[in-house]
Design a protein around this motif. Structure first.
Motif, PDB file in Angstrom:
ATOM      1  N   GLY A 182     -57.846  50.728  56.667  1.00 55.80           N
ATOM      2  CA  GLY A 182     -57.066  51.842  57.196  1.00 55.80           C
ATOM      3  C   GLY A 182     -57.102  52.008  58.694  1.00 55.80           C
ATOM      4  O   GLY A 182     -56.883  53.107  59.202  1.00 55.80           O
ATOM      5  N   LYS A 183     -57.344  50.926  59.428  1.00 54.21           N
ATOM      6  CA  LYS A 183     -57.323  50.986  60.889  1.00 54.21           C
ATOM      7  C   LYS A 183     -55.919  50.610  61.364  1.00 54.21           C
ATOM      8  O   LYS A 183     -55.376  49.576  60.985  1.00 54.21           O
ATOM      9  N   ILE A 184     -55.330  51.471  62.210  1.00 59.41           N
ATOM     10  CA  ILE A 184     -53.918  51.349  62.594  1.00 59.41           C
ATOM     11  C   ILE A 184     -53.786  51.380  64.109  1.00 59.41           C
ATOM     12  O   ILE A 184     -54.431  52.182  64.789  1.00 59.41           O
ATOM     13  N   VAL A 185     -52.912  50.527  64.641  1.00 62.75           N
ATOM     14  CA  VAL A 185     -52.628  50.475  66.074  1.00 62.75           C
ATOM     15  C   VAL A 185     -51.263  51.106  66.336  1.00 62.75           C
ATOM     16  O   VAL A 185     -50.309  50.902  65.578  1.00 62.75           O
ATOM     17  N   THR A 186     -51.160  51.882  67.418  1.00 64.12           N
ATOM     18  CA  THR A 186     -49.882  52.440  67.856  1.00 64.12           C
ATOM     19  C   THR A 186     -49.946  52.698  69.347  1.00 64.12           C
ATOM     20  O   THR A 186     -50.944  52.375  70.014  1.00 64.12           O
ATOM     21  N   ASN A 187     -48.877  53.286  69.909  1.00 64.97           N
ATOM     22  CA  ASN A 187     -48.885  53.721  71.305  1.00 64.97           C
ATOM     23  C   ASN A 187     -49.489  55.112  71.421  1.00 64.97           C
ATOM     24  O   ASN A 187     -49.264  55.976  70.563  1.00 64.97           O
ATOM     25  N   TYR A 188     -50.191  55.338  72.517  1.00 61.99           N
ATOM     26  CA  TYR A 188     -50.779  56.655  72.735  1.00 61.99           C
ATOM     27  C   TYR A 188     -49.703  57.727  72.887  1.00 61.99           C
ATOM     28  O   TYR A 188     -49.863  58.857  72.403  1.00 61.99           O
ATOM     29  N   HIS A 189     -48.578  57.365  73.539  1.00 65.83           N
ATOM     30  CA  HIS A 189     -47.568  58.402  73.776  1.00 65.83           C
ATOM     31  C   HIS A 189     -46.935  58.901  72.483  1.00 65.83           C
ATOM     32  O   HIS A 189     -46.354  59.981  72.452  1.00 65.83           O
ATOM     33  N   VAL A 190     -47.042  58.129  71.384  1.00 67.84           N
ATOM     34  CA  VAL A 190     -46.505  58.576  70.094  1.00 67.84           C
ATOM     35  C   VAL A 190     -47.298  59.760  69.552  1.00 67.84           C
ATOM     36  O   VAL A 190     -46.748  60.657  68.913  1.00 67.84           O
ATOM     37  N   ASN A 211     -59.245  60.338  62.160  1.00 70.63           N
ATOM     38  CA  ASN A 211     -59.907  60.206  63.457  1.00 70.63           C
ATOM     39  C   ASN A 211     -59.125  59.261  64.370  1.00 70.63           C
ATOM     40  O   ASN A 211     -58.363  58.418  63.908  1.00 70.63           O
ATOM     41  N   ILE A 212     -59.368  59.429  65.671  1.00 72.13           N
ATOM     42  CA  ILE A 212     -58.915  58.465  66.665  1.00 72.13           C
ATOM     43  C   ILE A 212     -60.118  57.576  66.972  1.00 72.13           C
ATOM     44  O   ILE A 212     -61.120  58.036  67.519  1.00 72.13           O
ATOM     45  N   LEU A 213     -60.039  56.317  66.601  1.00 80.99           N
ATOM     46  CA  LEU A 213     -61.181  55.419  66.799  1.00 80.99           C
ATOM     47  C   LEU A 213     -61.335  55.026  68.256  1.00 80.99           C
ATOM     48  O   LEU A 213     -62.451  54.841  68.741  1.00 80.99           O
ATOM     49  N   ASN A 214     -60.215  54.881  68.951  1.00 83.57           N
ATOM     50  CA  ASN A 214     -60.267  54.542  70.372  1.00 83.57           C
ATOM     51  C   ASN A 214     -58.882  54.760  70.962  1.00 83.57           C
ATOM     52  O   ASN A 214     -57.882  54.798  70.230  1.00 83.57           O
ATOM     53  N   TYR A 215     -58.818  54.898  72.277  1.00 76.05           N
ATOM     54  CA  TYR A 215     -57.519  55.096  72.919  1.00 76.05           C
ATOM     55  C   TYR A 215     -57.645  54.830  74.405  1.00 76.05           C
ATOM     56  O   TYR A 215     -58.742  54.823  74.981  1.00 76.05           O
ATOM     57  N   ASP A 216     -56.514  54.593  75.037  1.00 76.13           N
ATOM     58  CA  ASP A 216     -56.418  54.481  76.488  1.00 76.13           C
ATOM     59  C   ASP A 216     -55.061  55.037  76.888  1.00 76.13           C
ATOM     60  O   ASP A 216     -54.022  54.412  76.638  1.00 76.13           O
ATOM     61  N   ILE A 221     -52.406  52.964  74.544  1.00 79.97           N
ATOM     62  CA  ILE A 221     -52.930  52.365  73.313  1.00 79.97           C
ATOM     63  C   ILE A 221     -53.690  53.423  72.523  1.00 79.97           C
ATOM     64  O   ILE A 221     -54.427  54.227  73.097  1.00 79.97           O
ATOM     65  N   ALA A 222     -53.535  53.416  71.197  1.00 83.13           N
ATOM     66  CA  ALA A 222     -54.323  54.291  70.325  1.00 83.13           C
ATOM     67  C   ALA A 222     -54.649  53.549  69.039  1.00 83.13           C
ATOM     68  O   ALA A 222     -53.799  52.862  68.476  1.00 83.13           O
ATOM     69  N   ILE A 223     -55.912  53.701  68.589  1.00 78.20           N
ATOM     70  CA  ILE A 223     -56.374  53.114  67.332  1.00 78.20           C
ATOM     71  C   ILE A 223     -56.693  54.268  66.387  1.00 78.20           C
ATOM     72  O   ILE A 223     -57.552  55.101  66.678  1.00 78.20           O
ATOM     73  N   LEU A 224     -55.973  54.351  65.264  1.00 83.64           N
ATOM     74  CA  LEU A 224     -56.098  55.460  64.328  1.00 83.64           C
ATOM     75  C   LEU A 224     -56.833  55.026  63.070  1.00 83.64           C
ATOM     76  O   LEU A 224     -56.920  53.844  62.758  1.00 83.64           O
ATOM     77  N   LYS A 225     -57.324  56.018  62.309  1.00 81.03           N
ATOM     78  CA  LYS A 225     -58.008  55.739  61.041  1.00 81.03           C
ATOM     79  C   LYS A 225     -57.493  56.681  59.963  1.00 81.03           C
ATOM     80  O   LYS A 225     -57.352  57.888  60.179  1.00 81.03           O
ATOM     81  N   ILE A 226     -57.174  56.098  58.799  1.00 81.58           N
ATOM     82  CA  ILE A 226     -56.840  56.893  57.623  1.00 81.58           C
ATOM     83  C   ILE A 226     -57.807  56.531  56.507  1.00 81.58           C
ATOM     84  O   ILE A 226     -58.421  55.458  56.505  1.00 81.58           O
ATOM     85  N   ASN A 227     -57.970  57.451  55.559  1.00 82.39           N
ATOM     86  CA  ASN A 227     -58.841  57.189  54.410  1.00 82.39           C
ATOM     87  C   ASN A 227     -58.069  56.418  53.349  1.00 82.39           C
ATOM     88  O   ASN A 227     -57.360  56.997  52.524  1.00 82.39           O
ATOM     89  N   ALA A 228     -58.179  55.110  53.398  1.00 77.75           N
ATOM     90  CA  ALA A 228     -57.504  54.241  52.435  1.00 77.75           C
ATOM     91  C   ALA A 228     -58.213  52.894  52.454  1.00 77.75           C
ATOM     92  O   ALA A 228     -58.943  52.565  53.399  1.00 77.75           O
ATOM     93  N   ASP A 229     -58.015  52.121  51.417  1.00 73.41           N
ATOM     94  CA  ASP A 229     -58.592  50.786  51.382  1.00 73.41           C
ATOM     95  C   ASP A 229     -57.644  49.836  50.671  1.00 73.41           C
ATOM     96  O   ASP A 229     -56.625  50.230  50.115  1.00 73.41           O
ATOM     97  N   LYS A 230     -57.971  48.566  50.754  1.00 73.01           N
ATOM     98  CA  LYS A 230     -57.178  47.497  50.143  1.00 73.01           C
ATOM     99  C   LYS A 230     -55.722  47.541  50.607  1.00 73.01           C
ATOM    100  O   LYS A 230     -54.793  47.297  49.838  1.00 73.01           O
ATOM    101  N   LEU A 231     -55.523  47.850  51.894  1.00 73.58           N
ATOM    102  CA  LEU A 231     -54.180  47.867  52.465  1.00 73.58           C
ATOM    103  C   LEU A 231     -53.818  46.495  53.010  1.00 73.58           C
ATOM    104  O   LEU A 231     -54.687  45.733  53.434  1.00 73.58           O
TER     105      LEU A 231
END
Length: 543
Positions: A182-190, A211-216, A221-231
């Motif tokens: 459940g780790k997802i990459v997107t743009n920070y401005h989104v 949660n936001i795992l990391n960002y700049d 850049i933003a790295i997001l987390k959702i509660n899911a598995d086997k995606l």
């Protein structure tokens, strides 16, 4: 003597496993090791592997028919035919795109898995196969067709919806899953300014970002987390190996349309813009594409689609994927509320700059596109210094989400004055831009595939006075008849050339003058069917 026997036994027990048996065979596809639920085995000198695992990693669909002991493999949505295997039930059929394909080593079933010769199935699916004896790895390389890339990647592309403190949806965009947990990459401005972010998968399931795992913020850049598995997750490539001219596809959610695919080239692999390095691509992007995946022909994500220039033709930017990789190593586990500053601490957005008037009617402006802003307000007045009011558009909103504005009115009017402000995700408005004067186009609107018309209309066609704008930047202003240019009019082309004169049946006909971009006369006189009379006569004499 007993001492010697014990010593030999001890040495035997201490021997490494590799000395007792050969290591398992590894399978590498386009640089990544592939894990299968059943290890590869050697049968009669052939490396046998699970057919489903290899075929699906090479972009194919697999279907098993136990009754007919047949494996159907398809790379182009082929409809599986009826296959008879009554006389050969001991052997397993392999059918690729409707064609029965024999192998020098028949497939076998082991622990419920159909195993086939690795080299055979890989080469049948268009891949190149090499054996690395020293490491006991089979290396498989393949370039994919766009439809195969979509099949490999589409379940990993997600839609994002960002909500503010009032629970209102204020932004939408794209993202892609990089880990099955459940780790997802997107743009920070989104996501900037959001108190809640929903992630919508291809199957329609919705998850809320935990949660936001990391960002700049600066690199967007933003790295997001959702509660899911086997995606399903994408494979990350090496943007350092990208060259201008490489073929790419973009997958995202422009204008809220899930998993939209566009194709193009890398038009510049090292485009410096606003102090940052980007991949420039011709793959079309639109608002909502931000955060999506730019993918090479090996099925690897090489960039985050981030921006486009609405005033240009196929000028789009993506953040190189190598810029994201350092942010994947550290997890900050920040909550969304920690990213939002109180309104009193929020700096004003920059005002739009370089206001420009095109063809007397169109206002354009520049800003760091979508970075830190949610949209624009446009103000107008019939006086230069007072009386400005915010424009309410046809969709009943005053927030304009594109840095481009085409004012039009129902009746002819004198020039009006305009200025623009930028608005961030918190609703904070910038100071105003410079004031400019524009002559609004008038009349009814007719939209076509590559152009838009404003003016008088009869029987659903441009008829009378009006203005036509083409998507490539051309404009005609003058008289129309039955949808065609007819009578006196002004045609301006995107290259700066201008024609003032008469038209007939959508062609320059009669008296008219053509000017170059510096307003110098190229030709003035009579025209016939888009050609100056002198040139027309010369052409006919040659023919």
């Amino acid at each position: 003597m007993k001492y010697t026997k014990y010593l030999l036994l001890l040495l035997f027990l201490l021997l490494p496993t590799s000395a007792l048996a050969q290591a398992e065979i590894g399978i590498e596809i386009n640089g990544s090791i592939i894990k299968t639920d059943k290890p590869a085995i050697i049968v009669n000198g052939r490396t046998m592997v699970p057919v489903r695992a290899i075929s699906e990693n090479l972009g194919a669909d697999v279907e098993w028919n136990g009754e007919k002991q047949t494996v159907f493999i398809s790379t182009n949505n082929y409809n599986y035919p009826e296959v008879s295997n009554k006389d050969n039930k001991k052997n397993i059929n392999l059918v690729l795109n409707g064609r029965n394909i024999p192998t020098d080593q028949p497939p076998v079933i082991t622990e419920g898995r159909v195993l086939v010769p690795l080299r055979f199935i890989s080469e049948a699916l268009g891949a190149k196969v090499d054996w690395l004896d020293e490491t006991r790895i089979v290396r498989i390389d393949k370039t994919f067709e766009p439809r195969e890339i979509v099949k490999l990647s589409e379940e990993s592309i997600v839609s994002l919806e960002a909500y503010n403190t009032h629970g209102d949806l204020f932004a939408s965009g794209s993202g892609f899953i990089i880990e099955d947990s459940g780790k997802i990459v997107t743009n920070y401005h989104v996501i900037k300014g959001a108190t809640k972010i929903d992630v919508i998968l291809l199957n329609g399931k919705k998850h809320t970002v935990t949660n936001i795992l990391n960002y700049d913020e600066y690199r967007d850049i933003a790295i997001l987390k959702i509660n899911a598995d086997k995606l399903a997750s994408v494979k990350l490539g090496d943007s350092g190996r990208v060259s201008s001219g490489d073929r790419v596809i973009a997958i995202g959610n422009p204008l809220g349309l899930p998993n939209t695919v566009s194709e193009g080239l890398i038009s510049n692999s090292k485009r410096l813009f606003a102090g940052q390095m980007f991949l420039q691509t011709t793959a079309p992007l639109s608002k909502g594409s931000s955060g999506g995946a730019l993918i090479n022909n090996r099925g690897e994500v090489i960039g985050i689609t981030s921006a486009f220039f609405s005033t240009g033709q196929n000028i789009n930017l993506a953040i190189p994927i190598n810029d994201i990789k350092p942010f994947l190593k550290n997890n900050l586990n920040i909550e969304l509320r920690d990213l939002i500053k109180p309104r009193g601490e929020t700096a004003l957005p920059d005002a739009p700059l370089n206001i420009n008037i095109i063809f007397d009617h169109i206002i354009t402006w520049e800003i760091n596109y979508e970075n830190d802003i949610a949209g624009f307000y446009v103000y107008t007045s019939d006086k230069k210094d007072t009386g400005f009011e915010k424009i309410i558009f046809n969709n009943k909103t005053s927030l304009l989400t594109e840095p481009y504005f085409l004012p039009y009115v129902q009746e002819k009017t004198d020039k009006r004055y305009y200025y623009i402000t930028a608005v961030d995700a918190n609703g904070t408005e910038s100071s105003k831009s410079e004031v400019v004067a524009v002559i609004p186009v008038f009349g009814e609107e007719i939209s076509y595939l590559n152009k838009v018309y404003y003016g008088q209309v009869e029987k659903g066609l441009p008829h009378g006075e009006g203005t036509m704008f083409w998507s490539n930047g051309d404009m005609y202003e003058g008289v129309f008849k039955d949808g065609k240019r007819e009578g006196k009019g002004k045609q301006q082309w995107f290259n700066g050339e201008l024609y003032l004169g008469h038209w007939q049946n959508d062609m320059m006909q009669g008296e008219g003058a053509l000017y170059d971009p510096n307003n110098n006369i190229i030709y003035s006189g009579q025209w016939v069917e888009d050609y100056p009379v002198d040139f027309k006569n010369e052409k006919e004499s040659i023919n």
